[in-house]
Design a protein around this motif. Structure first.
Motif, short mmCIF file in Angstrom:
data_model
loop_
_atom_site.label_atom_id
_atom_site.label_comp_id
_atom_site.label_asym_id
_atom_site.label_seq_id
_atom_site.Cartn_x
_atom_site.Cartn_y
_atom_site.Cartn_z
N LEU A 31 -11.88 -26.50 17.04
CA LEU A 31 -10.98 -25.78 16.47
C LEU A 31 -11.30 -24.61 16.13
O LEU A 31 -11.13 -23.43 16.34
N ARG A 32 -12.71 -24.62 15.64
CA ARG A 32 -13.29 -23.39 15.19
C ARG A 32 -13.80 -21.74 16.32
O ARG A 32 -13.03 -21.14 15.84
N GLU A 33 -13.71 -22.20 17.38
CA GLU A 33 -14.38 -21.76 18.26
C GLU A 33 -13.10 -21.44 18.79
O GLU A 33 -12.85 -20.68 20.10
N HIS A 34 -11.81 -22.02 19.42
CA HIS A 34 -10.85 -22.53 20.10
C HIS A 34 -9.47 -22.81 19.47
O HIS A 34 -9.17 -22.36 20.36
N GLY A 35 -9.32 -22.68 18.49
CA GLY A 35 -8.08 -22.82 17.75
C GLY A 35 -7.35 -22.07 17.83
O GLY A 35 -5.79 -22.28 18.25
N VAL A 36 -7.63 -20.43 17.94
CA VAL A 36 -6.32 -19.90 17.61
C VAL A 36 -5.59 -20.48 19.68
O VAL A 36 -4.65 -19.94 20.19
N LEU A 37 -6.64 -20.33 20.72
CA LEU A 37 -6.01 -20.81 21.89
C LEU A 37 -4.73 -21.80 21.82
O LEU A 37 -4.47 -21.84 22.39
N LEU A 38 -5.58 -22.73 21.22
CA LEU A 38 -4.36 -23.51 21.03
C LEU A 38 -2.99 -23.59 20.66
O LEU A 38 -2.36 -23.79 20.89
N THR A 39 -3.27 -22.73 19.02
CA THR A 39 -2.27 -22.55 19.02
C THR A 39 -1.26 -21.77 19.54
O THR A 39 0.12 -21.51 19.47
N THR A 40 -1.04 -20.55 20.37
CA THR A 40 -1.62 -20.29 21.40
C THR A 40 -0.75 -20.73 22.12
O THR A 40 1.09 -19.79 22.68
N HIS A 41 -1.27 -21.55 23.06
CA HIS A 41 -0.33 -22.49 23.14
C HIS A 41 0.35 -23.07 23.25
O HIS A 41 1.74 -23.28 23.56
N PHE A 42 0.39 -23.43 21.90
CA PHE A 42 1.50 -24.25 21.64
C PHE A 42 2.58 -23.90 20.65
O PHE A 42 3.99 -24.21 21.35
N TYR A 43 2.52 -22.28 20.57
CA TYR A 43 3.73 -21.60 20.22
C TYR A 43 4.87 -21.41 21.52
O TYR A 43 6.26 -21.96 21.91
N GLY A 64 5.15 -32.00 16.07
CA GLY A 64 3.77 -32.80 16.14
C GLY A 64 4.45 -33.04 18.49
O GLY A 64 3.28 -32.92 18.59
N LYS A 65 5.50 -33.50 18.81
CA LYS A 65 5.44 -33.21 20.14
C LYS A 65 4.65 -32.52 21.31
O LYS A 65 3.96 -32.82 21.84
N HIS A 66 5.18 -31.38 20.56
CA HIS A 66 4.27 -29.83 21.28
C HIS A 66 3.09 -29.39 21.07
O HIS A 66 1.70 -29.21 21.79
N SER A 118 -0.09 -29.69 23.59
CA SER A 118 -0.84 -28.28 23.34
C SER A 118 -2.65 -29.10 23.02
O SER A 118 -2.86 -28.17 24.41
N ILE A 119 -2.46 -29.68 22.71
CA ILE A 119 -4.08 -30.62 23.19
C ILE A 119 -4.23 -31.73 24.19
O ILE A 119 -5.43 -30.88 24.64
N ALA A 120 -3.20 -32.14 24.64
CA ALA A 120 -3.93 -32.17 26.20
C ALA A 120 -4.15 -31.61 27.33
O ALA A 120 -5.22 -30.92 28.25
N GLU A 121 -3.13 -30.45 27.25
CA GLU A 121 -3.21 -29.22 28.12
C GLU A 121 -4.47 -28.84 27.89
O GLU A 121 -5.43 -27.52 28.65
N VAL A 122 -4.73 -27.67 26.94
CA VAL A 122 -5.81 -26.89 26.35
C VAL A 122 -7.14 -27.87 26.86
O VAL A 122 -8.22 -26.81 27.59
N LEU A 123 -7.70 -28.59 26.37
CA LEU A 123 -8.63 -29.63 26.19
C LEU A 123 -8.89 -30.72 27.89
O LEU A 123 -9.83 -30.17 28.26
N GLY A 124 -7.91 -30.52 28.47
CA GLY A 124 -7.79 -30.84 29.77
C GLY A 124 -8.49 -32.65 30.21
O GLY A 124 -8.08 -33.08 28.94
N ASP A 125 -9.46 -32.62 30.73
CA ASP A 125 -10.23 -33.46 31.06
C ASP A 125 -11.15 -34.28 30.00
O ASP A 125 -11.02 -35.21 29.07
N ALA A 159 -5.81 -40.60 18.31
CA ALA A 159 -6.28 -40.22 16.95
C ALA A 159 -5.66 -38.62 15.98
O ALA A 159 -4.96 -38.55 15.67
N TRP A 160 -5.45 -38.06 17.43
CA TRP A 160 -4.96 -36.93 16.70
C TRP A 160 -3.01 -37.67 16.34
O TRP A 160 -2.22 -36.68 15.00
N ALA A 161 -2.58 -38.09 16.82
CA ALA A 161 -1.40 -38.43 16.95
C ALA A 161 -0.75 -39.04 15.77
O ALA A 161 -0.21 -38.83 14.70
#
Length: 399
Positions: A16-28, A98-100, A104-111, A120-122
């Protein structure tokens, strides 16, 4: 949440420290694609300039870092809760977010997004949503308990439109039903909502109330941003150019945690830059209107006299309240002035550094950080320093 789930969430902190903005951009992007109706709820200007993505990334990171004891985040929860109630955010919105977010966590983190991590995140999100929505229901209840209080959006009439400087205009807003206005604390803001034809969207913006409570109207003082396409100026430019006296706008109830401390005789020091003075003007009017014995120091900086809103008003207040002393900095003075250059507290150190004083700072993030640093370096207790950054939060100075 189980101990194992908390450990899994904590383990994502480095990511999250390194890629948090990437995750939230994907989320929005994902959320607005699947739920475009939420574009009427969110500030799309802050989507364009990236502020909202950064603010959400910081909030998610802070929550993950404190998953063992989220209670320490209650001041942040309170501040965000006020913003959410001012935008009429309801529990059903948390389900959509929450749904998105989980998708987004699943799609950004992939495998790397194993089922246990997603579970856990849910659980973590459900805990956070319960904390936030529960707190916000309390805030909504407080709003409707006030005389003339309300939740959601309410029509107000622009009865006066007053030019304060070449950039800033005040709008005097009266309830369309002719009733009283709900009380507020000096320093709070209201959200104003307009339809933007260029976006085909309803858009909300938050503006500080720039007058003391009076039971009759709210006043907002809005800076006209340069360039009609400026993402921060879509609403402000429309207010300046298209909204006329007797037009109707929609407002949400007053909210915000950056407020004047009540029932204190301690010295009060106000430090502002540009339009950042608007919540402080409300505080100043409230203090001087009581004719109390509170010493007040007013420090303000702007480019020049032409853009200096409330200049004459400040002079009048100082004339009727002997304990008010003001120091004005002009960066580009056109005539001889009190101070030349950016606000420099070291120039007025003896006036600013007062025993047991409360300090209020409002302006752009670098302005706040600079003067907060000066005060701390000169021995001021951080608990005595209060600040508000316009727009989504990017500063974490009191941590």
């Amino acid at each position: 949440m189980t101990t194992e789930q908390k450990q899994l969430v904590t383990a994502t902190v480095p990511v999250l420290r390194e890629h948090g903005v990437l995750l939230t951009t994907h989320f929005y992007n994902r959320m607005f694609t699947h739920n475009p109706e939420l574009k009427h709820v969110f500030n799309m200007g802050n989507q364009q300039n990236g502020k909202q993505q950064t603010a959400l990334a910081m909030a998610v990171l802070a929550y993950a870092e404190h998953i063992e004891n989220p209670a320490v985040l209650m001041p942040v929860v309170d501040s965000i809760g006020h913003k959410h109630t001012s935008l009429d955010i309801r529990p059903e919105h948390y389900a959509i977010v929450g749904k998105h977010l989980l998708a987004s966590i699943a799609e950004v983190l992939g495998d790397a997004a194993k089922p246990a991590l997603l579970e856990a995140w849910a659980a973590a999100y459900q805990q956070l949503a319960a904390i936030m929505s529960g707190h916000e229901q309390g805030l909504y209840a407080k709003q409707v308990s006030k005389n003339a209080g309300w939740t959601g959006w309410k029509p107000f009439i622009v009865k006066q439109k007053v030019k304060e400087s070449v950039e800033i205009t005040s709008f005097y807003l009266y309830p369309a039903d002719g009733g009283a206005v709900a009380d507020f604390l000096p320093g709070q803001y209201i959200s104003l909502r307009l339809f933007l034809p260029e976006l085909q969207l309803l858009q909300p913006r938050q503006y500080s109330i720039s007058c003391a409570p009076n039971g009759k109207y709210y006043r907002i003082s809005v800076k006209k941003e340069t360039g009609a396409s400026h993402p921060d100026g879509m609403i402000s430019n429309r207010l300046h150019q298209h909204i006329r006296e007797n037009d109707v706008v929609e407002l949400s109830a007053p909210a915000g945690t950056f407020t004047l401390k009540e029932h204190t005789s301690r010295p009060q020091v106000f430090i502002s830059g540009g339009v950042g003075q608007t919540p402080l003007i409300a505080m100043l009017e409230a203090l001087t209107g009581k004719q109390a014995d509170t010493p007040i120091t007013w420090v303000h900086g702007c480019r020049n006299e032409a853009v200096h809103a409330f200049k004459d008003h400040l002079t009048q207040l100082a004339g009727s309240y002997p304990l008010l002393h003001h120091h004005i900095f002009y960066d580009q003075p056109e005539v001889q002035t009190q101070h030349t250059g950016w606000v420099d507290l070291s120039e007025i150190k003896t006036a600013v550094l007062q025993a047991d004083a409360d300090y209020y700072i409002c302006g752009p993030a670098p302005f706040i950080a600079k003067h907060y640093g000066f005060l701390v370096e000169n021995g001021v207790d951080t608990a005595s320093i209060h600040f508000e950054e316009f727009g989504p939060a990017s500063l974490q100075l009191n941590n």
